[in-house]
Design a protein around this motif. Structure first.
Motif, PDB file in Angstrom:
ATOM      1  N   PHE A 252      16.458  27.372 -79.881  1.00 40.50           N
ATOM      2  CA  PHE A 252      16.325  26.537 -78.687  1.00 40.50           C
ATOM      3  C   PHE A 252      17.701  26.247 -78.106  1.00 40.50           C
ATOM      4  CE2 PHE A 252      12.145  25.806 -80.314  1.00 40.50           C
ATOM      5  CZ  PHE A 252      11.376  25.434 -79.223  1.00 40.50           C
ATOM      6  N   GLY A 253      17.871  26.611 -76.837  1.00 35.62           N
ATOM      7  CA  GLY A 253      19.058  26.226 -76.085  1.00 35.62           C
ATOM      8  C   GLY A 253      18.676  25.097 -75.146  1.00 35.62           C
ATOM      9  N   TYR A 254      19.615  24.225 -74.862  1.00 37.69           N
ATOM     10  CA  TYR A 254      19.299  23.076 -74.007  1.00 37.69           C
ATOM     11  C   TYR A 254      20.423  22.814 -73.008  1.00 37.69           C
ATOM     12  CZ  TYR A 254      22.152  20.502 -77.445  1.00 37.69           C
ATOM     13  OH  TYR A 254      23.158  20.075 -78.269  1.00 37.69           O
ATOM     14  N   ASP A 255      20.183  21.847 -72.137  1.00 35.81           N
ATOM     15  CA  ASP A 255      21.134  21.465 -71.081  1.00 35.81           C
ATOM     16  C   ASP A 255      21.390  22.587 -70.082  1.00 35.81           C
ATOM     17  OD1 ASP A 255      21.427  18.848 -71.940  1.00 35.81           O
ATOM     18  OD2 ASP A 255      23.290  19.218 -73.039  1.00 35.81           O
TER      19      ASP A 255
ATOM     20  N   ALA B 130      14.374  30.029 -76.558  1.00 32.06           N
ATOM     21  CA  ALA B 130      13.688  29.206 -75.562  1.00 32.06           C
ATOM     22  C   ALA B 130      14.732  28.293 -74.933  1.00 32.06           C
ATOM     23  CB  ALA B 130      12.586  28.381 -76.224  1.00 32.06           C
ATOM     24  N   VAL B 131      14.699  28.164 -73.599  1.00 28.97           N
ATOM     25  CA  VAL B 131      15.738  27.438 -72.866  1.00 28.97           C
ATOM     26  C   VAL B 131      15.113  26.522 -71.828  1.00 28.97           C
ATOM     27  CG1 VAL B 131      17.687  27.723 -71.273  1.00 28.97           C
ATOM     28  CG2 VAL B 131      17.380  29.349 -73.156  1.00 28.97           C
ATOM     29  N   SER B 132      15.635  25.305 -71.734  1.00 25.24           N
ATOM     30  CA  SER B 132      15.230  24.404 -70.651  1.00 25.24           C
ATOM     31  C   SER B 132      16.410  23.521 -70.256  1.00 25.24           C
ATOM     32  CB  SER B 132      14.035  23.536 -71.054  1.00 25.24           C
ATOM     33  OG  SER B 132      14.449  22.430 -71.818  1.00 25.24           O
ATOM     34  N   SER B 133      16.199  22.765 -69.195  1.00 22.30           N
ATOM     35  CA  SER B 133      17.231  21.822 -68.749  1.00 22.30           C
ATOM     36  C   SER B 133      17.128  20.488 -69.477  1.00 22.30           C
ATOM     37  CB  SER B 133      17.162  21.626 -67.232  1.00 22.30           C
ATOM     38  OG  SER B 133      15.879  21.191 -66.850  1.00 22.30           O
TER      39      SER B 133
ATOM     40  N   ARG C 269      15.043  15.663 -76.123  1.00 18.74           N
ATOM     41  CA  ARG C 269      13.745  16.199 -75.688  1.00 18.74           C
ATOM     42  C   ARG C 269      13.521  17.609 -76.226  1.00 18.74           C
ATOM     43  NH1 ARG C 269      11.356  13.627 -70.602  1.00 18.74           N
ATOM     44  NH2 ARG C 269      10.627  15.721 -70.079  1.00 18.74           N
ATOM     45  N   THR C 270      14.590  18.390 -76.338  1.00 25.60           N
ATOM     46  CA  THR C 270      14.470  19.737 -76.894  1.00 25.60           C
ATOM     47  C   THR C 270      14.079  19.660 -78.365  1.00 25.60           C
ATOM     48  OG1 THR C 270      16.077  20.574 -75.307  1.00 25.60           O
ATOM     49  CG2 THR C 270      15.679  21.926 -77.262  1.00 25.60           C
ATOM     50  N   ARG C 271      14.666  18.743 -79.106  1.00 27.87           N
ATOM     51  CA  ARG C 271      14.301  18.546 -80.515  1.00 27.87           C
ATOM     52  C   ARG C 271      12.829  18.166 -80.613  1.00 27.87           C
ATOM     53  NH1 ARG C 271      15.650  20.439 -84.822  1.00 27.87           N
ATOM     54  NH2 ARG C 271      17.819  19.966 -84.466  1.00 27.87           N
ATOM     55  N   ALA C 272      12.369  17.293 -79.730  1.00 23.98           N
ATOM     56  CA  ALA C 272      10.965  16.879 -79.749  1.00 23.98           C
ATOM     57  C   ALA C 272      10.042  18.076 -79.503  1.00 23.98           C
ATOM     58  CB  ALA C 272      10.723  15.778 -78.720  1.00 23.98           C
TER      59      ALA C 272
END
Length: 178
Positions: free
Chosen positions: A91-94, A68-71, A76-79
Motif C-alpha cells: 500500500f502506497g499513500y499520500d 494499491a495507491v490512494s490519496s 486511513r490507508t492502514r485502516a
C-alpha cells in the motif's frame, strides 16, 4: 492521456509498512500492477482490493509486483489494509492529486459520508488500474469515472499468461492522423 509503450509519470510514495515505493526502481521481472483506489470511504474499493490481495501471489508467479495507491494518509490507508486483511499487497499513500491527474485519473468532490458512514475527502481520485513494464512504460491501462464496473484481476492474470507466452505488445500506441 497515457500512451501505451510510452513512459508513465513518476510515482514515488511512502509505503504503509515503511520505506518508499519508487516505480522507477521497483525491479519487477515482468512489470508492476498499480491499482489506484478511491480511499477508505469506498466500500467497493475494499472488495476490489481484497480480490487483488488474493491474486497478488498469482501475479508474483508471473514476475509481476502489485501495489494499491490512494490519496488517503497513513492512518486511513492502514485502516483499509486492516479491513481487507492485507498480507502480500503493498500500500502506497499520500498520492497527490496533481500526480493522480498526470496518470489520467478523474478527480471527484466530496459528497459527505458514504453508505458505510465514512467521510469522503474534500477531493479524491477515482479508480485506475495499470500494468507498467520494467522500463516504466504503459502496457495496460483502465480508468473509471465511477467506482463501479472495474477490470477483473483473474482476467488480467489470464491475459498476462497469453501476453508472456506470445510476446504480445502493448496496444493502442498509434498517435497519427485518422
Amino acid at each position: 492521456m497515457l500512451m501505451p509503450r510510452q513512459k508513465v509519470p513518476k510515482l514515488v510514495l511512502p509505503l504503509l509498512d515503511g520505506g518508499t515505493f519508487d516505480l522507477s526502481g521497483d525491479a519487477a521481472e515482468t512489470g508492476t500492477v498499480v491499482c489506484f483506489y478511491r480511499g477508505l470511504h469506498c466500500p467497493i474499493c475494499a472488495t476490489y482490493l481484497a480480490e487483488l490481495e488474493k491474486r497478488t501471489g498469482d501475479f508474483a508467479e508471473r514476475g509481476v509486483k502489485t501495489i494499491a495507491v490512494s490519496s488517503d494518509g497513513e492512518e486511513r490507508t492502514r485502516a483499509m489494509a486492516d479491513k481487507i486483511e492485507a498480507k502480500s499487497l503493498r500500500f502506497g499513500y499520500d498520492l497527490s492529486l496533481s500526480t493522480a491527474k498526470e496518470w489520467g485519473l478523474y478527480i471527484s468532490t466530496s459528497r459527505g459520508k458514504t453508505s458505510i458512514g465514512i467521510e469522503e475527502p474534500a477531493l479524491f481520485s477515482e479508480p485506475g488500474l495499470f500494468m507498467i513494464t520494467p522500463q516504466q512504460t504503459l502496457y495496460y491501462g483502465s480508468v473509471q469515472t465511477m467506482p463501479f464496473v472495474r477490470p477483473h484481476f483473474s482476467e488480467l492474470v489470464g491475459a498476462l499468461d497469453f501476453a508472456i507466452k506470445n510476446d504480445y505488445p502493448a496496444r493502442g500506441e498509434y498517435t497519427g492522423a485518422v
